[in-house]
Design an enzyme around this catalytic site. Structure first.
Site, PDB file in Angstrom:
ATOM      1  N   HIS A 123      -6.991   0.763 -16.315  1.00  0.00           N
ATOM      2  CA  HIS A 123      -7.211   2.196 -16.078  1.00  0.00           C
ATOM      3  C   HIS A 123      -6.268   2.955 -17.012  1.00  0.00           C
ATOM      4  CE1 HIS A 123      -6.933   6.026 -13.837  1.00  0.00           C
ATOM      5  NE2 HIS A 123      -8.042   5.686 -13.228  1.00  0.00           N
ATOM      6  N   ASP A 200      -0.896  -3.333 -11.099  1.00  0.00           N
ATOM      7  CA  ASP A 200      -1.576  -2.131 -10.630  1.00  0.00           C
ATOM      8  C   ASP A 200      -2.563  -2.575  -9.541  1.00  0.00           C
ATOM      9  OD1 ASP A 200      -3.345  -0.106 -10.144  1.00  0.00           O
ATOM     10  OD2 ASP A 200      -3.780   0.330 -12.257  1.00  0.00           O
ATOM     11  N   GLN A 203      -6.905  -1.081  -6.797  1.00  0.00           N
ATOM     12  CA  GLN A 203      -8.205  -1.549  -6.298  1.00  0.00           C
ATOM     13  C   GLN A 203      -8.087  -2.815  -5.463  1.00  0.00           C
ATOM     14  OE1 GLN A 203     -10.777   0.252  -6.471  1.00  0.00           O
ATOM     15  NE2 GLN A 203     -10.274   1.672  -8.111  1.00  0.00           N
ATOM     16  N   LYS A 226      -6.933   5.530  -1.655  1.00  0.00           N
ATOM     17  CA  LYS A 226      -7.944   4.471  -1.810  1.00  0.00           C
ATOM     18  C   LYS A 226      -7.837   3.452  -0.668  1.00  0.00           C
ATOM     19  CE  LYS A 226      -7.692   4.588  -6.867  1.00  0.00           C
ATOM     20  NZ  LYS A 226      -8.842   5.251  -7.463  1.00  0.00           N
ATOM     21  N   CYS A 364     -12.216   6.336 -16.344  1.00  0.00           N
ATOM     22  CA  CYS A 364     -10.828   6.383 -16.839  1.00  0.00           C
ATOM     23  C   CYS A 364     -10.441   5.042 -17.450  1.00  0.00           C
ATOM     24  CB  CYS A 364      -9.838   6.769 -15.733  1.00  0.00           C
ATOM     25  SG  CYS A 364     -10.187   8.346 -14.993  1.00  0.00           S
TER      26      CYS A 364
END
Ligand code: 7TS
Length: 407
Positions: A123, A200, A203, A226, A364
């Site tokens: 991202h 990261d 997700q 999220k 993104c």
């Protein structure tokens, strides 16, 4: 089992709405997830019945708020299985967490000629902060390539790593392709070369069990919104010895020990990285979201979402001319796709008229799009609250939309 998921779904007020006269089919949880009633209630109850500041007052309201706030830090510690709650920093989200590490870790450890490694499928928030750091410090940004399925080429990572590599920053699950990356392997390789690893987890953390001690990563970040919690709150996990060795990101209230005009000394972890009055209600809301997720069980949720992914992947391929972008061996519940001769934006616009929310565009992740030779995809992303019936309805709508657009 099916009944349990139906009941869980009814915890989310938004999911019973209609859009353009159609029942809402919400397939954009990768962008942001819907909120269960318990999260909404925790925030409104806090503002209505308990609201006060944290850390800086002696009265009962502030005492209560401070206790609740600190309690959520321990919930987040348990959610990620961090060793200590001091290793959990509250931020505004994934983006701020990564910027904070790029700035503070960079200032402490990155020198001219050093190297930072990211992957092709990050991202923008896991690319740009590192570029800014590299520009500032005269360091070099290197990129792990990806194969045609969307799996990272780990042999290439081996070649990229060098004694000058300071940090490797990769996502746990790619938001644009769904790829679930082998973090343990990456961490082992990076550590063998003397480099640190930032994961990261935007997700991943909301959809599967994450154990930062097991992964042995040095930093792990995710966003509350999220993870079925509120916007404006995120988590930065960092190993204590690293966070201790890093300078503060921002100066202000709470992050100090003593201030004089000659010299200021800083607070200990975690407050050293939490300058100013924090996002108190958002933290309370995140606490409720973590309780809710742990009430379901992350393994059980992951299994449910994998079933939705398998079914969705099979069904969507019945659409004429459709190609899935991202067929990694292991994936999160994300299906990115293009359809021959039809623009993704048109698909998204037409699906909206049927009450279906999918994201369209570059997600993104422009370098990912470029790697796969597309400018945009449409993306359906699932959470445990989605159903097989919604997938059937979505595919039927998609077939009709594609037929109409191709005429
Ligand atoms: N990293 C990944 C892997 C993401 O998917 C996102 C947001 C971010 C970082 C940034 O998170 P934020 O909460 O700080 O914005 N991804 C998406 C998406 O896929 N659609 O909208 C936002």
């Amino acid at each position: 089992m099916a009944l349990e998921w139906e009941q869980r779904r009814s915890d989310f007020p938004m999911l019973s709405k209609t859009v353009h006269g159609h029942p809402l089919i919400y397939f954009d949880s990768a962008a942001t997830a819907q909120k269960p009633e318990v999260v909404i209630d925790a925030i409104t109850d806090f503002y209505r019945d308990h609201y006060g500041t944290v850390h800086r007052a002696i009265y009962e309201l502030a005492r209560f708020s401070t206790l609740e706030y600190c309690h959520v830090r321990d919930k987040a510690r348990s959610f990620l299985n961090a060793r200590k709650s001091e290793e959990i920093i509250f931020t505004r989200g994934t983006t701020e967490s990564i910027n904070m590490v790029a700035y503070s870790f960079g200032k402490a450890f990155v020198k001219p000629g050093d190297e930072v490694i990211v992957s092709t499928i990050e991202h923008h928030s896991d690319i740009v902060p590192w570029q800014i750091l590299c520009e500032d410090r005269g360091a070099i940004l290197k990129v792990i390539p990806v194969d045609d399925r969307g799996d990272l080429l780990l042999d290439e990572l081996k070649n990229l790593l060098s004694p000058r590599t300071k940090i490797v920053a990769v996502n746990h699950v790619s938001n644009a392709l769904g790829t679930l990356n082998p973090i343990q392997d990456i961490v082992q390789m990076a550590h063998a070369a003397g480099a640190k690893v930032l994961v990261d987890g935007a997700q991943a953390a909301p959809h599967m069990r994450v154990d930062v001690q097991d992964l042995d990563c040095d930093f792990y970040v995710f966003s509350g919104h999220k993870a079925f919690g509120p916007t404006g709150i995120g988590i930065l996990y960092g190993k204590e010895e690293l966070l201790n060795a890093m300078p503060p990101y921002q100066g202000g209230g709470d992050m100090i020990e003593t201030v004089t005009f000659e010299k200021t000394t800083y607070n200990t972890l975690p407050l050293k990285f939490e300058a100013g009055t924090p996002m108190i209600a958002e933290v309370i809301g995140l606490g409720a979201a973590i309780d809710y997720l742990q009430g379901i069980g992350m393994d059980k949720m992951h299994a449910r979402e994998q079933e939705l992914l398998a079914y969705g992947t099979e069904q969507i391929q019945t659409v004429d001319g459709l190609r899935i972008i991202g067929n990694a061996r292991k994936k999160g519940a994300i299906i990115s796709f293009v359809v021959d001769g039809v623009h993704a934006l048109d698909i998204g616009t037409m699906l909206d008229l049927k009450g279906v929310c999918v994201r369209t565009g570059h997600h993104c992740a422009q370098p990912t799009m470029r790697r796969f030779g597309v400018t945009a995809t449409a993306r359906a992303s699932f959470a445990f609250y989605n159903t097989f019936a919604e997938i059937d309805q979505f595919v039927a709508h998609l077939q009709a939309v594609v037929h109409q657009l191709k005429r």
